[in-house]
Design a protein around this motif. Structure first.
Motif, mmCIF file in Angstrom:
data_model
loop_
_atom_site.group_PDB
_atom_site.id
_atom_site.type_symbol
_atom_site.label_atom_id
_atom_site.label_comp_id
_atom_site.label_asym_id
_atom_site.label_seq_id
_atom_site.Cartn_x
_atom_site.Cartn_y
_atom_site.Cartn_z
ATOM 1 N N ASP A 165 -36.589 -40.254 82.834
ATOM 2 C CA ASP A 165 -35.987 -41.230 81.926
ATOM 3 C C ASP A 165 -35.724 -40.660 80.529
ATOM 4 O OD1 ASP A 165 -36.074 -43.085 83.949
ATOM 5 O OD2 ASP A 165 -37.942 -44.011 83.278
ATOM 6 N N SER A 166 -36.265 -39.504 80.243
ATOM 7 C CA SER A 166 -36.091 -38.896 78.925
ATOM 8 C C SER A 166 -35.034 -37.801 78.994
ATOM 9 C CB SER A 166 -37.415 -38.302 78.426
ATOM 10 O OG SER A 166 -38.417 -39.297 78.353
ATOM 11 N N THR A 167 -33.915 -38.019 78.344
ATOM 12 C CA THR A 167 -32.856 -37.017 78.338
ATOM 13 C C THR A 167 -33.241 -35.852 77.415
ATOM 14 O OG1 THR A 167 -31.701 -38.025 76.463
ATOM 15 C CG2 THR A 167 -31.156 -38.836 78.671
ATOM 16 N N ASP A 168 -32.499 -34.774 77.537
ATOM 17 C CA ASP A 168 -32.746 -33.630 76.656
ATOM 18 C C ASP A 168 -32.568 -34.028 75.195
ATOM 19 O OD1 ASP A 168 -33.155 -32.193 78.927
ATOM 20 O OD2 ASP A 168 -31.407 -30.880 78.712
ATOM 21 N N GLU A 169 -31.622 -34.913 74.920
ATOM 22 C CA GLU A 169 -31.375 -35.332 73.543
ATOM 23 C C GLU A 169 -32.541 -36.151 72.984
ATOM 24 O OE1 GLU A 169 -29.112 -34.311 71.373
ATOM 25 O OE2 GLU A 169 -28.685 -32.929 73.025
ATOM 26 N N VAL A 170 -33.157 -36.985 73.834
ATOM 27 C CA VAL A 170 -34.329 -37.752 73.396
ATOM 28 C C VAL A 170 -35.477 -36.803 73.066
ATOM 29 C CG1 VAL A 170 -36.120 -39.346 74.170
ATOM 30 C CG2 VAL A 170 -33.717 -39.871 74.604
ATOM 31 N N ILE A 171 -35.702 -35.821 73.938
ATOM 32 C CA ILE A 171 -36.778 -34.851 73.698
ATOM 33 C C ILE A 171 -36.473 -34.031 72.453
ATOM 34 C CG2 ILE A 171 -38.067 -32.920 74.678
ATOM 35 C CD1 ILE A 171 -37.310 -33.981 77.462
ATOM 36 N N ARG A 172 -35.207 -33.616 72.299
ATOM 37 C CA ARG A 172 -34.808 -32.845 71.130
ATOM 38 C C ARG A 172 -35.040 -33.639 69.842
ATOM 39 N NH1 ARG A 172 -31.068 -28.857 71.072
ATOM 40 N NH2 ARG A 172 -30.110 -29.651 72.995
ATOM 41 N N ARG A 173 -34.727 -34.933 69.877
ATOM 42 C CA ARG A 173 -34.932 -35.784 68.700
ATOM 43 C C ARG A 173 -36.396 -35.823 68.307
ATOM 44 N NH1 ARG A 173 -34.739 -41.642 70.387
ATOM 45 N NH2 ARG A 173 -36.834 -40.963 71.006
ATOM 46 N N ASP A 174 -37.280 -35.992 69.299
ATOM 47 C CA ASP A 174 -38.711 -36.034 69.001
ATOM 48 C C ASP A 174 -39.208 -34.693 68.462
ATOM 49 O OD1 ASP A 174 -38.716 -38.625 69.854
ATOM 50 O OD2 ASP A 174 -40.107 -38.335 71.525
ATOM 51 N N THR A 207 -42.728 -39.777 71.604
ATOM 52 C CA THR A 207 -43.320 -39.513 72.918
ATOM 53 C C THR A 207 -43.664 -38.040 73.071
ATOM 54 O OG1 THR A 207 -42.093 -41.339 73.942
ATOM 55 C CG2 THR A 207 -42.945 -39.634 75.424
ATOM 56 N N PHE A 208 -42.855 -37.181 72.465
ATOM 57 C CA PHE A 208 -43.023 -35.735 72.626
ATOM 58 C C PHE A 208 -43.333 -35.093 71.272
ATOM 59 C CE2 PHE A 208 -40.018 -37.315 75.781
ATOM 60 C CZ PHE A 208 -40.620 -36.906 76.961
ATOM 61 N N VAL A 254 -47.371 -34.891 75.380
ATOM 62 C CA VAL A 254 -46.620 -36.051 75.869
ATOM 63 C C VAL A 254 -47.503 -37.290 75.772
ATOM 64 C CG1 VAL A 254 -45.317 -37.015 77.812
ATOM 65 C CG2 VAL A 254 -45.420 -34.520 77.476
ATOM 66 N N ALA A 255 -47.004 -38.319 75.093
ATOM 67 C CA ALA A 255 -47.749 -39.578 74.990
ATOM 68 C C ALA A 255 -47.723 -40.305 76.327
ATOM 69 C CB ALA A 255 -47.132 -40.448 73.901
ATOM 70 N N LEU A 256 -48.888 -40.802 76.752
ATOM 71 C CA LEU A 256 -49.034 -41.466 78.047
ATOM 72 C C LEU A 256 -49.730 -42.806 77.860
ATOM 73 C CD1 LEU A 256 -50.320 -38.466 80.223
ATOM 74 C CD2 LEU A 256 -47.985 -39.383 80.163
ATOM 75 N N PRO A 257 -49.645 -43.683 78.871
ATOM 76 C CA PRO A 257 -50.428 -44.923 78.826
ATOM 77 C C PRO A 257 -51.921 -44.622 78.738
ATOM 78 C CG PRO A 257 -48.760 -45.017 80.562
ATOM 79 C CD PRO A 257 -48.777 -43.607 80.062
#
Length: 265
Positions: free
Chosen positions: A213-222, A233-234, A247-250
C-alpha cells in the motif's frame, strides 16, 4: 697403468662437476625469494559510498568518541543521549542536547507530567561529520491503555549543526526502493517472530500488504523528513554496514520494526 689413469681422470671430472653443483645450489640459495602477500579486498557498500561521497569529510584521524549524558525533561522522563568526549566540542554538544530535547518534545503530544519514559541513546553511525543515533525505550502515558515502544532515529550534520534526512545523504532511486522492498519481505515476518517469540503466520499477509500500500513516493516523502517531523511510517537511519529503515507498526506487532538494507556490489 692406463686403467689407473682413467680412474684419476674420472675422479677429477667427478670432483669438478660436484663443485659446480655445490656452487649452483649456493647461488640459488642466496637469491632473494619473492614474497607473496595476500591483501584482503573489502568491497565498499555502494549505498554508504554514495553517502560518503556526498557528506563525509575524509578525516585523517579517528573521529572523537562519545560518552552518554542524561537529559531530564520531567519527573519521570529522562533521555540518555551522546556527547562528544573531546575538547573544543562545546558547541556541538550543546547542539546535540538541544536537538534531543526538541525531538522528544515533538513526540510529546501530552504534558511531560503525564509521561513516564527512560529513553536510551545509541550511536549507530559516525564518520566525523554525519552522526546517526537512536532513542529507544518505552513511552508510557498515564491516560493510555498501554505503553508504546519508541525507536527514534536522529540524523544530523555536526559540521553545519543541522538535522538531515536520509534523502539528504543518499540518492533515493528506483534501485534503492527495490532493495528495501526485497529486504522488508525477507526480514519482517521472521524478525518479528524472533522478537515477539510468537507465530505470526496469520499476520504475514497484513505485514506484506503494508508495504504494497506504500508507493515509492510515499516512502520517499517520509525519508525526506528529519527527526523533528512526526507522524511518519518510515524513518531512515545509517549503520556502519548499510542503511536501515524503521517501519511503524500496530502496537500488537511491537510498534516498530527495523529493516536493514545492505546492498552488496
Amino acid at each position: 697403468m692406463f686403467h689407473s689413469r682413467e680412474k684419476r681422470i674420472f675422479a677429477i671430472l667427478l670432483s669438478f662437476f660436484l663443485g659446480l653443483a655445490v656452487l649452483n645450489f649456493s647461488a640459488c640459495s642466496d637469491t632473494p625469494q619473492e614474497t607473496v602477500s595476500q591483501t584482503s579486498s573489502v568491497s565498499e557498500n555502494p549505498t554508504l559510498s554514495a553517502a560518503s561521497e556526498t557528506v563525509s569529510s575524509n578525516l585523517e584521524t579517528q573521529p572523537p568518541q562519545f560518552t552518554i549524558a542524561t537529559l531530564s525533561l520531567g519527573e519521570n522522563l529522562s533521555v540518555d543521549y551522546p556527547q562528544i568526549s573531546a575538547s573544543d566540542y562545546d558547541e556541538v554538544n550543546s547542539f546535540l542536547r538541544q536537538t534531543v530535547e526538541e525531538v522528544v518534545q515533538t513526540d510529546l503530544s501530552e504534558q511531560a507530567s503525564e509521561v513516564s519514559a527512560d529513553l536510551a541513546g545509541e550511536v549507530t553511525y559516525w564518520d566525523g561529520r554525519i552522526l546517526c543515533f537512536v532513542l529507544e525505550g518505552m513511552w508510557n502515558v498515564s491516560s493510555a491503555a498501554h505503553p508504546t515502544a519508541l525507536w527514534i532515529p536522529i540524523l544530523m550534520d555536526l559540521e553545519s549543526r543541522s538535522l538531515v534526512s536520509l534523502a539528504d545523504l543518499l540518492p533515493l532511486e528506483t534501485s534503492f526502493f527495490t532493495s528495501f522492498r526485497q529486504a522488508y519481505q525477507e526480514q519482517i515476518v521472521l524478525g518479528l517472530e524472533e522478537r515477539l517469540q510468537t507465530d505470526l503466520s496469520q499476520e504475514a499477509d497484513t505485514l506484506q500488504q503494508l508495504l504494497v500500500d506504500s508507493t515509492d513516493e510515499v516512502i520517499r516523502r517520509d525519508l525526506s523528513q528529519t527527526a523533528l517531523e512526526s507522524g511518519r511510517t518510515f524513518h531512515g537511519f545509517l549503520t556502519e554496514n548499510g542503511v536501515g529503515i524503521s517501519v511503524a507498526l500496530p502496537h500488537a506487532l511491537g510498534d516498530h520494526f527495523e529493516v536493514y538494507v545492505v546492498e552488496k556490489p
